[in-house]
Write a protein that holds these residues in place. Structure first.
Motif, PDB file in Angstrom:
ATOM      1  N   GLY A 138      17.050  -6.311   2.030  1.00 21.17           N
ATOM      2  CA  GLY A 138      15.616  -6.399   2.281  1.00 21.17           C
ATOM      3  C   GLY A 138      15.256  -6.038   3.889  1.00 21.17           C
ATOM      4  N   CYS A 139      16.403  -5.562   4.596  1.00 22.97           N
ATOM      5  CA  CYS A 139      16.152  -5.378   6.174  1.00 22.97           C
ATOM      6  C   CYS A 139      15.196  -3.729   6.239  1.00 22.97           C
ATOM      7  N   VAL A 140      15.446  -2.924   5.089  1.00 15.53           N
ATOM      8  CA  VAL A 140      15.148  -1.650   5.138  1.00 15.53           C
ATOM      9  C   VAL A 140      13.599  -1.489   5.044  1.00 15.53           C
ATOM     10  N   ALA A 192      13.948  -7.886  -2.168  1.00 21.31           N
ATOM     11  CA  ALA A 192      13.460  -7.439  -0.751  1.00 21.31           C
ATOM     12  C   ALA A 192      12.352  -8.049  -0.094  1.00 21.31           C
ATOM     13  N   MET A 193      11.438  -8.631  -0.809  1.00 21.67           N
ATOM     14  CA  MET A 193      10.290  -9.114  -0.358  1.00 21.67           C
ATOM     15  C   MET A 193      10.612 -10.846   0.256  1.00 21.67           C
ATOM     16  N   PRO A 194      10.519 -10.844   1.373  1.00 19.39           N
ATOM     17  CA  PRO A 194      11.006 -12.369   2.103  1.00 19.39           C
ATOM     18  C   PRO A 194       9.746 -13.201   1.512  1.00 19.39           C
ATOM     19  N   ALA A 195      10.197 -14.908   1.820  1.00 18.28           N
ATOM     20  CA  ALA A 195       9.245 -15.788   1.436  1.00 18.28           C
ATOM     21  C   ALA A 195       7.880 -15.643   2.190  1.00 18.28           C
ATOM     22  N   ARG A 196       6.734 -15.951   1.472  1.00 23.69           N
ATOM     23  CA  ARG A 196       5.498 -15.784   2.290  1.00 23.69           C
ATOM     24  C   ARG A 196       5.157 -14.330   2.932  1.00 23.69           C
ATOM     25  N   GLU A 239       0.764  -1.254  -0.075  1.00 28.68           N
ATOM     26  CA  GLU A 239      -0.044   0.069   0.105  1.00 28.68           C
ATOM     27  C   GLU A 239       0.922   1.334   0.012  1.00 28.68           C
ATOM     28  N   THR A 240       2.116   1.369   0.392  1.00 25.17           N
ATOM     29  CA  THR A 240       2.982   2.304   0.472  1.00 25.17           C
ATOM     30  C   THR A 240       4.164   2.348  -0.374  1.00 25.17           C
ATOM     31  N   GLY A 241       4.289   1.110  -1.089  1.00 29.37           N
ATOM     32  CA  GLY A 241       5.544   0.873  -2.044  1.00 29.37           C
ATOM     33  C   GLY A 241       6.721   0.864  -1.147  1.00 29.37           C
ATOM     34  N   ALA A 242       6.850   0.367   0.109  1.00 29.33           N
ATOM     35  CA  ALA A 242       8.099   0.258   0.681  1.00 29.33           C
ATOM     36  C   ALA A 242       8.974  -0.499   0.093  1.00 29.33           C
ATOM     37  N   ALA A 243      10.446  -0.317   0.123  1.00 34.49           N
ATOM     38  CA  ALA A 243      11.355  -1.186  -0.411  1.00 34.49           C
ATOM     39  C   ALA A 243      11.130  -1.697  -1.798  1.00 34.49           C
ATOM     40  N   GLY A 244      10.404  -0.577  -2.742  1.00 33.81           N
ATOM     41  CA  GLY A 244      10.203  -0.720  -4.096  1.00 33.81           C
ATOM     42  C   GLY A 244       9.001  -1.765  -4.539  1.00 33.81           C
ATOM     43  N   SER A 259      10.479   1.728   8.537  1.00 28.73           N
ATOM     44  CA  SER A 259       9.044   2.295   8.922  1.00 28.73           C
ATOM     45  C   SER A 259       8.449   1.485  10.033  1.00 28.73           C
ATOM     46  N   GLY A 260       9.259   0.473  10.714  1.00 29.81           N
ATOM     47  CA  GLY A 260       8.652  -0.123  11.921  1.00 29.81           C
ATOM     48  C   GLY A 260       7.426  -1.161  11.612  1.00 29.81           C
ATOM     49  N   VAL A 261       7.604  -1.798  10.342  1.00 27.24           N
ATOM     50  CA  VAL A 261       6.372  -2.858  10.025  1.00 27.24           C
ATOM     51  C   VAL A 261       6.546  -3.791  11.165  1.00 27.24           C
ATOM     52  N   ALA A 262       5.131  -4.458  11.227  1.00 27.62           N
ATOM     53  CA  ALA A 262       4.995  -5.582  12.251  1.00 27.62           C
ATOM     54  C   ALA A 262       5.871  -5.368  13.605  1.00 27.62           C
TER      55      ALA A 262
END
Length: 286
Positions: free
Chosen positions: A217-219, A117-121, A81-86, A224-227
């Motif tokens: 992918g840590c960024v 940058a997207m982790p599995a699942r 929804e925000t486009g974080a990490a591309g 933004s403090g996700v999860a």
């Protein structure tokens, strides 16, 4: 004389009727006991014909009753929804154009196994393949035609098998390019003083924790403090964690903790690289 015979006959009939009633009651009692002692279920092994004892298949196996929108809201929306990490924003046709050309099967594979940058699942290893199919379908529905869920699209399966080699080759090329880019950036970092500072921040390993933080992918979460992840540089958010000591921070980052998957969802990272990232993040708040 006749009266005595009649009375004797009636008495005999009454005795027989009473005896029959007793037997009937005994049979009913035995049936009731047998029913109470009967097993409550039947063991059915795979491959056996269990008849009507077999449980009906779960509706969730088809994916049709899975709440893809709900999963998206709980897990995926933070980035999509925000486009974080591309991450491509849901409904943005331009951002999704090149991705949708790869086909739904490839997009689903990326959702399950992770990419970039997207982790599995999406960082939630508890999600099943069927749930990932449902949430992927919901995510791309505004920008492409989604095939029937539940494995009914044979063309999608064939496409996935055909492109498997190409996907692996592309992923390997991206990893190699990222490594080369990191090496170039490290070489251009300049002076001996800067190099010494980098080595100290990475625990003496010589790895560039800052560059690894940005490329691994840590960024995506720690910016933004996700999860509930502690934001980089937020001393208050890191205070309790720093009290545990560096070794425990290393172990949590390598093995995963809470909502954070092992190695931040990037299994290609070596333990030393994860430790360098932790050193960099700690140095930002000390």
């Amino acid at each position: 004389m006749k009266a005595k015979l009649i009375m004797s006959g009636l008495a005999a009939l009454g005795f027989m009727a009473g005896t029959s009633s007793v037997y009937a009651q005994d049979d009913a009692a035995r049936d009731a006991i047998a029913e109470r002692l009967a097993p409550v279920g039947q063991l059915c092994l795979q491959g056996q014909d269990c008849g009507t004892a077999a449980a009906p298949p779960s509706d969730s196996s088809s994916g049709g009753d899975i709440d893809g929108e709900g999963i998206y809201g709980n897990v995926c929306s933070a980035c999509h929804e925000t486009g974080a990490a591309g991450a491509p924003v849901r409904g943005d046709e331009a951002a999704w154009a090149e991705r949708t050309e790869q086909g739904f099967a490839t997009l689903l594979e990326h959702s399950i196994n992770g990419i970039g940058a997207m982790p599995a699942r999406g960082g939630n290893p508890n999600l099943s393949d069927e749930e990932m199919e449902a949430v992927t379908a919901y995510m791309v529905e505004p920008v492409m035609e989604v095939p029937e869920l539940g494995g009914g699209d044979e063309a999608a399966s064939e496409e996935s098998a055909t492109e498997e080699g190409a996907v692996e080759e592309t992923a390997a090329a991206e990893d190699e390019a990222a490594i080369e880019e990191t090496a170039v950036a490290s070489d251009d970092a300049a002076s001996e003083d800067d190099a010494a500072a980098t080595e100290e921040a990475s625990g003496g390993s010589g790895l560039d924790g800052e560059a690894l933080y940005a490329s691994s992918g840590c960024v995506a979460c720690h910016a933004s403090g996700v999860a509930g992840s502690p934001v980089l540089g937020d001393a208050d958010a890191w205070a309790a964690r720093l009290e545990k000591g560096t070794d425990e921070l290393y172990a949590s980052a390598i093995n995963g903790i809470g909502a954070m998957p092992a190695k931040g969802g990037n299994p290609n990272l070596a333990d030393e690289e994860v430790m360098a990232i932790v050193d960099y993040m700690v140095a930002e708040v000390e």
